[in-house]
Scaffold this motif. Structure first.
Motif, PDB file in Angstrom:
ATOM      1  N   SER A 160      85.258  44.434  65.869  1.00 31.57           N
ATOM      2  CA  SER A 160      84.025  43.691  65.266  1.00 31.57           C
ATOM      3  C   SER A 160      83.432  42.404  65.995  1.00 31.57           C
ATOM      4  O   SER A 160      84.443  41.563  66.318  1.00 31.57           O
ATOM      5  CB  SER A 160      84.524  43.424  63.806  1.00 31.57           C
ATOM      6  N   LEU A 162      82.404  40.051  64.481  1.00 30.04           N
ATOM      7  CA  LEU A 162      82.530  38.699  63.491  1.00 30.04           C
ATOM      8  C   LEU A 162      83.724  38.779  63.154  1.00 30.04           C
ATOM      9  O   LEU A 162      84.611  39.531  63.018  1.00 30.04           O
ATOM     10  CB  LEU A 162      81.734  38.996  62.231  1.00 30.04           C
ATOM     11  N   ASP A 220      83.030  37.605  55.605  1.00 27.83           N
ATOM     12  CA  ASP A 220      83.265  37.311  54.115  1.00 27.83           C
ATOM     13  C   ASP A 220      82.263  36.272  53.575  1.00 27.83           C
ATOM     14  O   ASP A 220      81.395  36.788  52.534  1.00 27.83           O
ATOM     15  CB  ASP A 220      84.541  37.113  53.898  1.00 27.83           C
ATOM     16  N   SER A 243      88.884  48.658  46.948  1.00 30.98           N
ATOM     17  CA  SER A 243      88.898  47.180  47.365  1.00 30.98           C
ATOM     18  C   SER A 243      89.469  46.371  46.111  1.00 30.98           C
ATOM     19  O   SER A 243      89.630  47.072  45.221  1.00 30.98           O
ATOM     20  CB  SER A 243      87.670  46.856  48.167  1.00 30.98           C
ATOM     21  N   LYS A 301      99.334  39.605  49.395  1.00 27.01           N
ATOM     22  CA  LYS A 301      98.331  40.452  49.759  1.00 27.01           C
ATOM     23  C   LYS A 301      98.659  40.806  51.297  1.00 27.01           C
ATOM     24  O   LYS A 301      98.514  39.850  52.017  1.00 27.01           O
ATOM     25  CB  LYS A 301      97.269  40.255  49.592  1.00 27.01           C
ATOM     26  N   ARG A 353      93.134  55.245  53.477  1.00 25.17           N
ATOM     27  CA  ARG A 353      92.081  54.988  52.421  1.00 25.17           C
ATOM     28  C   ARG A 353      90.684  55.603  52.733  1.00 25.17           C
ATOM     29  O   ARG A 353      89.926  55.993  51.687  1.00 25.17           O
ATOM     30  CB  ARG A 353      91.998  53.626  52.281  1.00 25.17           C
ATOM     31  N   GLU A 404     100.788  49.473  51.828  1.00 22.69           N
ATOM     32  CA  GLU A 404      99.936  48.679  52.789  1.00 22.69           C
ATOM     33  C   GLU A 404     100.898  49.099  54.093  1.00 22.69           C
ATOM     34  O   GLU A 404     101.961  48.704  54.104  1.00 22.69           O
ATOM     35  CB  GLU A 404      99.819  47.370  52.625  1.00 22.69           C
ATOM     36  N   TYR A 426     102.526  49.169  46.663  1.00 24.92           N
ATOM     37  CA  TYR A 426     102.076  48.669  45.544  1.00 24.92           C
ATOM     38  C   TYR A 426     101.569  49.368  44.311  1.00 24.92           C
ATOM     39  O   TYR A 426     100.947  48.871  43.388  1.00 24.92           O
ATOM     40  CB  TYR A 426     101.035  47.430  45.996  1.00 24.92           C
ATOM     41  N   LYS A 443      97.475  40.815  39.275  1.00 27.42           N
ATOM     42  CA  LYS A 443      97.099  41.965  38.364  1.00 27.42           C
ATOM     43  C   LYS A 443      97.499  41.989  37.236  1.00 27.42           C
ATOM     44  O   LYS A 443      98.396  41.263  36.671  1.00 27.42           O
ATOM     45  CB  LYS A 443      97.890  43.069  38.889  1.00 27.42           C
ATOM     46  N   LYS A 473      92.323  34.532  48.305  1.00 34.07           N
ATOM     47  CA  LYS A 473      92.657  34.856  49.653  1.00 34.07           C
ATOM     48  C   LYS A 473      92.991  33.449  50.120  1.00 34.07           C
ATOM     49  O   LYS A 473      92.425  32.367  49.638  1.00 34.07           O
ATOM     50  CB  LYS A 473      91.126  35.221  50.061  1.00 34.07           C
TER      51      LYS A 473
HETATM   52  N1  NAD Z   1      85.585  41.155  60.744  1.00 36.61           N
HETATM   53  C1  NAD Z   1      84.615  42.123  60.292  1.00 36.61           C
HETATM   54  O1  NAD Z   1      83.746  42.494  60.875  1.00 36.61           O
HETATM   55  C2  NAD Z   1      84.972  42.913  58.989  1.00 36.61           C
HETATM   56  C3  NAD Z   1      84.335  43.965  58.778  1.00 36.61           C
HETATM   57  C4  NAD Z   1      84.785  44.522  57.566  1.00 36.61           C
HETATM   58  C5  NAD Z   1      85.921  43.926  56.807  1.00 36.61           C
HETATM   59  N2  NAD Z   1      86.352  43.082  57.133  1.00 36.61           N
HETATM   60  C6  NAD Z   1      87.514  42.262  56.571  1.00 36.61           C
HETATM   61  O2  NAD Z   1      88.403  43.392  55.653  1.00 36.61           O
HETATM   62  C7  NAD Z   1      88.455  42.904  54.367  1.00 36.61           C
HETATM   63  C8  NAD Z   1      87.867  43.902  53.476  1.00 36.61           C
HETATM   64  O3  NAD Z   1      88.545  44.795  53.338  1.00 36.61           O
HETATM   65  P1  NAD Z   1      89.037  45.758  52.023  1.00 36.61           P
HETATM   66  O4  NAD Z   1      87.580  46.212  51.589  1.00 36.61           O
HETATM   67  O5  NAD Z   1      89.887  46.706  52.578  1.00 36.61           O
HETATM   68  O6  NAD Z   1      89.499  44.920  50.974  1.00 36.61           O
HETATM   69  P2  NAD Z   1      90.692  43.933  51.185  1.00 36.61           P
HETATM   70  O7  NAD Z   1      91.721  44.396  52.115  1.00 36.61           O
HETATM   71  O8  NAD Z   1      90.446  42.622  51.135  1.00 36.61           O
HETATM   72  O9  NAD Z   1      91.643  44.310  49.876  1.00 36.61           O
HETATM   73  C9  NAD Z   1      91.981  45.583  49.249  1.00 36.61           C
HETATM   74  C10 NAD Z   1      93.039  45.848  50.072  1.00 36.61           C
HETATM   75  O10 NAD Z   1      94.175  45.133  49.699  1.00 36.61           O
HETATM   76  C11 NAD Z   1      95.478  45.910  50.089  1.00 36.61           C
HETATM   77  N3  NAD Z   1      96.598  45.222  49.585  1.00 36.61           N
HETATM   78  C12 NAD Z   1      97.567  44.556  50.270  1.00 36.61           C
HETATM   79  N4  NAD Z   1      98.466  44.032  49.200  1.00 36.61           N
HETATM   80  C13 NAD Z   1      98.145  44.827  48.216  1.00 36.61           C
HETATM   81  C14 NAD Z   1      98.780  44.630  47.080  1.00 36.61           C
HETATM   82  N5  NAD Z   1      99.952  43.901  46.702  1.00 36.61           N
HETATM   83  N6  NAD Z   1      98.427  45.061  45.846  1.00 36.61           N
HETATM   84  C15 NAD Z   1      97.138  45.884  46.053  1.00 36.61           C
HETATM   85  N7  NAD Z   1      96.320  45.927  47.436  1.00 36.61           N
HETATM   86  C16 NAD Z   1      96.834  45.257  48.343  1.00 36.61           C
HETATM   87  C17 NAD Z   1      94.975  47.295  49.879  1.00 36.61           C
HETATM   88  O11 NAD Z   1      95.072  48.130  51.217  1.00 36.61           O
HETATM   89  C18 NAD Z   1      93.613  47.210  49.398  1.00 36.61           C
HETATM   90  O12 NAD Z   1      92.871  48.494  49.888  1.00 36.61           O
HETATM   91  C19 NAD Z   1      87.976  41.533  54.397  1.00 36.61           C
HETATM   92  O13 NAD Z   1      89.200  40.431  54.379  1.00 36.61           O
HETATM   93  C20 NAD Z   1      86.980  41.227  55.314  1.00 36.61           C
HETATM   94  O14 NAD Z   1      87.160  40.174  56.154  1.00 36.61           O
HETATM   95  C21 NAD Z   1      86.008  42.170  58.298  1.00 36.61           C
END
Ligand code: NAD
Ligand code: ZN
Length: 696
Positions: free
Chosen positions: A35, A37, A43, A87, A120, A141, A175, A225, A303, A327
């Motif tokens: 990416s 970004l 975000d 997510s 996380k 996923r 994860e 998890y 949670k 976060k």
């Molecule tokens: N830089 C970019 O261009 C770009 C593009 C898309 C997404 N992102 C990044 O990806 C993230 C978004 O990703 P997302 O939609 O998967 O959401 P996320 O990763 O922020 O949150 C959901 C995920 O967290 C994980 N997780 C880890 N520990 C966990 C726990 N203890 N319990 C439950 N879940 C847990 C699971 O895999 C779950 O699917 C953001 O931080 C974003 O910055 C970045």
């Protein structure tokens, strides 16, 4: 609902453009991980979209990324998930967390019955299917509804056993990540096979999980998890009924008892708390210790613990309502390399440094970052003008993680490697990964000697920079040991004063009595500063014992791993002639060991018992601010020496493992942090009383 900053589009055209930008970034992120970004920018854009859609519901596009798992960008796969893999919504501070909790309570019509808090983990989610206790299938996923079958990875994932301890049919979600150690190993393997190194552990995990047909295996880790009945298990079987009634905490315990590693098995553990105020303590503790963790986490997941609360809250299309991610501030940002400068350090090694377009990383403006070595520049294929990811984490100097190659315009230019030593203009030894001036330490002898005579090392009063420059230019001092054989004539020549020369001679005589840690530190051994020198001196006791240590013995010192031990060995070999000269000049005091109060004639074990009786035995003590009272005269190093004499361990930053903070006048963020972690804080005067017997 969050308070973190957002880039809110000004009008519908800007909104539509931002939607496209988010989609493109997410497609690249979930595709090959390139990416344009950084996560923080991404975000902020996403939050901006959400805010715009809230304010102008009529403008919102139907399939907005704000409502979709993985912003709708991750491809699906052949396997339909038993229950969607969602997510998480984000919050960024305690206020956000409390607002989320209030929303949840409103929905339930009462307060939730407790929360589960755990790390996380910054990797990617998988579903693992166990049939009759055997791991039969692994699925990514994907888009949350369907995922890709990656069962080929079975057997390469630590923490996901191939057989459970009981023959159950269950679905485990967790994860997948590489620990820092696995990440380093992975890149070592990649380099060996001539393949590009991974830019970060998350990226490495995603690439590795999907790869097939590689000539090598990269081990992965999984932290679970979620625990569900297997997709084919009948609803009313005993196991499904058992699982349905359990709290989240209890499901984690159950996974543990089946031999599956969970988020509770990370070094920060997981916790069940009654309310969000208690969650806050856990979040503060984990945030404080985040940098020291052996794997990357990007926040805390909070949670609702009770299954009734979870069912009543339900889920939206993108995220459950009963869980939220708190976060942490991003420690990586993207910016551009403007130039690269080279300098020769105190030990003669060449240090390349990138000058950056200034960027704010977690509240600090970063304008420079280290590039480690010419080898690293080549390995990362860095260019001037490249957009790069820069990481600033904890006390580590900001460094360039790698280029964002997708953003190359063609205008980038190669980084020129120096042909002469930037310090002295002499030759460079480029036979090792890190280049070095062929003159080694002698390249910047003046700086080495200035360091050696400094207050926390040999503490030789009167030897100011001008005099050191002169002594070096005269050839009177060619290494640190020469300081101790300086003649009156040489000092008179360098100072121009008999009186000053005599004074300095007295101070030099006194410096011969310095304890081992200071003499060792004065040697300027690469990779060791004051605290590492103290640890080494305390561990070995004498210079002879340090020199006799092999690579295994060196690793017994806290904070010395195999790499550092190898470096220490090489440095000690190089410095051996200087050490011999020091001893010949009478500079060879042992390190005073913590004074024990063992009764005379006690048996052999008494030493240890007595060590425990030291006032700071088993304690990690950090000092901050300016010292007053009986400690007023001590430098920070002097206070640290005192801590160790009294049986403690001197730390430099406050974490939950800190036992005591000595906070002097003007103590700032360390004191705040200690208070938030519940670490005991004392004033210098009180501390002086605690260790009165060791003050002298
Ligand atoms: N830089 C970019 O261009 C770009 C593009 C898309 C997404 N992102 C990044 O990806 C993230 C978004 O990703 P997302 O939609 O998967 O959401 P996320 O990763 O922020 O949150 C959901 C995920 O967290 C994980 N997780 C880890 N520990 C966990 C726990 N203890 N319990 C439950 N879940 C847990 C699971 O895999 C779950 O699917 C953001 O931080 C974003 O910055 C970045
Ligand atoms: Zn040089």
């Amino acid at each position: 609902m969050e308070t973190a900053s957002a880039d809110v589009p000004a009008d519908r055209a800007a909104y539509l453009a931002a939607v496209e930008q988010v989609r493109a970034a997410a497609a690249a992120y979930y595709g090959d991980g390139t990416s344009a970004l950084d996560d923080d920018t991404f975000d902020r854009l996403m939050r901006g979209l959400a805010a715009y859609e809230d304010a102008h519901p009529g403008d919102a596009v139907a399939d907005s990324p704000t409502g979709l798992v993985a912003a709708g960008a991750a491809g699906g796969g052949d396997v339909t998930h038993s229950v969607p893999m969602l997510s998480l919504d984000n919050v960024f501070d305690q206020d956000g967390l409390e607002r989320w909790g209030a929303g949840l309570a409103r929905r339930l019509g009462r307060e939730p019955q407790g929360y589960h808090v755990g790390p996380k983990i910054d990797g990617l989610a998988v579903a693992a299917y166990y049939t009759g206790g055997k791991l039969t299938r692994l699925v990514t996923r994907g888009n949350g509804i369907t995922g890709e079958d990656v069962s080929h990875a079975i057997g390469t994932v630590d923490g996901l056993p191939e057989s459970l301890r009981e023959p159950l049919s269950i679905e485990v979600r967790g994860e997948i990540v590489l620990t820092n150690e696995q990440f380093e190993e992975a890149n070592r393997i990649r380099a060996e096979y001539g393949e590009p190194v991974f830019s970060n552990p998350r990226n490495a995990a995603a690439g590795t999980l999907r790869a097939t047909g590689r000539a090598y295996t990269i081990p992965l880790s999984c932290y679970a998890y979620t625990l569900l009945p297997g997709p084919d298990a009948p609803d009313d079987d005993a196991n499904s009924r058992d699982l349905a009634g359990r709290t989240h905490s209890s499901l984690m315990d159950r996974l543990g008892s089946l031999g599956v590693r969970t988020v509770a098995d990370t070094p920060v553990g997981a916790r069940t708390v009654a309310d969000l105020a208690a969650a806050r303590d856990y979040i503060a503790e984990v945030a404080a210790g985040r940098e020291a963790l052996p794997l990357g986490i990007d926040g805390i997941v909070v949670k609702a613990d009770h299954p009734e609360d979870q069912a009543a809250a339900g889920a939206g299309s993108r995220a459950p309502r009963w869980a939220v991610a708190y976060k942490f501030p991003a420690v990586e940002k993207t910016t551009r390399i403007v130039a690269v400068t080279w300098a020769t350090g105190r030990t003669g090694f060449l240090a390349p440094r990138a000058q950056l377009e200034p960027v704010d990383i977690a509240g600090v403006t970063v304008a420079f970052a280290t590039l480690h070595s010419p080898g690293m520049i080549t390995k990362l294929d860095l260019h001037i003008g490249d957009t790069v990811t820069v990481r600033r984490a904890g006390d580590v100097i900001p460094y360039v993680v790698g280029p964002v190659t997708a953003l190359r315009t063609g205008a980038e230019t190669p980084i020129a490697l120096p042909e002469q030593c930037p310090g002295c203009g002499g030759e460079i030894d480029s036979s090792q990964e890190r280049w070095r001036c062929v003159r080694g330490r002698a390249c910047d002898l003046t700086r080495s000697v200035e360091y050696a005579v400094g207050r926390d090392q040999l503490d030789i009063e009167g030897l100011g920079p001008k005099i050191v420059v002169r002594l070096v230019a005269d050839g009177a001092v060619a290494d640190v040991a020469d300081l101790f054989t300086l003649t009156r004539e040489q000092l008179v020549a360098a100072t121009g004063s008999e009186k000053n020369a005599d004074k300095i001679l007295v101070h030099i005589e006194a410096a011969k009595e310095r304890p081992l840690n200071r003499v060792f530190c004065a040697l300027g051994v690469r990779g060791t500063g004051r605290s590492m020198s103290r640890r080494i001196a305390r561990h070995f006791g004498t210079m002879a014992a340090i020199q006799a240590a092999d690579i295994v013995a060196l690793q017994e010192v806290e904070g010395v791993g195999p790499e550092k031990a190898a470096m220490l060995l090489a440095e000690l070999a190089e410095l051996a002639p200087v050490i011999v000269k020091l001893a010949a000049a009478g500079v060879d005091r042992p390190e005073p060991q913590p004074v024990t109060t063992a009764p005379v004639g006690a048996d052999a074990d008494a030493g240890e018992d007595a060590a425990e009786a030291l006032p700071l035995a088993g304690m990690t003590v950090v000092a901050t601010g300016s010292m007053t009272g009986p400690l007023a005269e001590l430098s920070r190093n002097g206070v640290n020496e005192l801590i160790e004499r009294a049986g403690g361990r001197a730390g430099s930053s406050v974490s939950k493992s800190t036992s005591l903070l000595v906070a002097g006048a003007g103590a700032g963020s360390k004191k705040t942090k200690a208070e938030s972690l519940g670490v005991r804080v004392v004033e210098p005067e009180e501390f002086a009383e605690m260790v009165a017997a060791y003050l002298a």
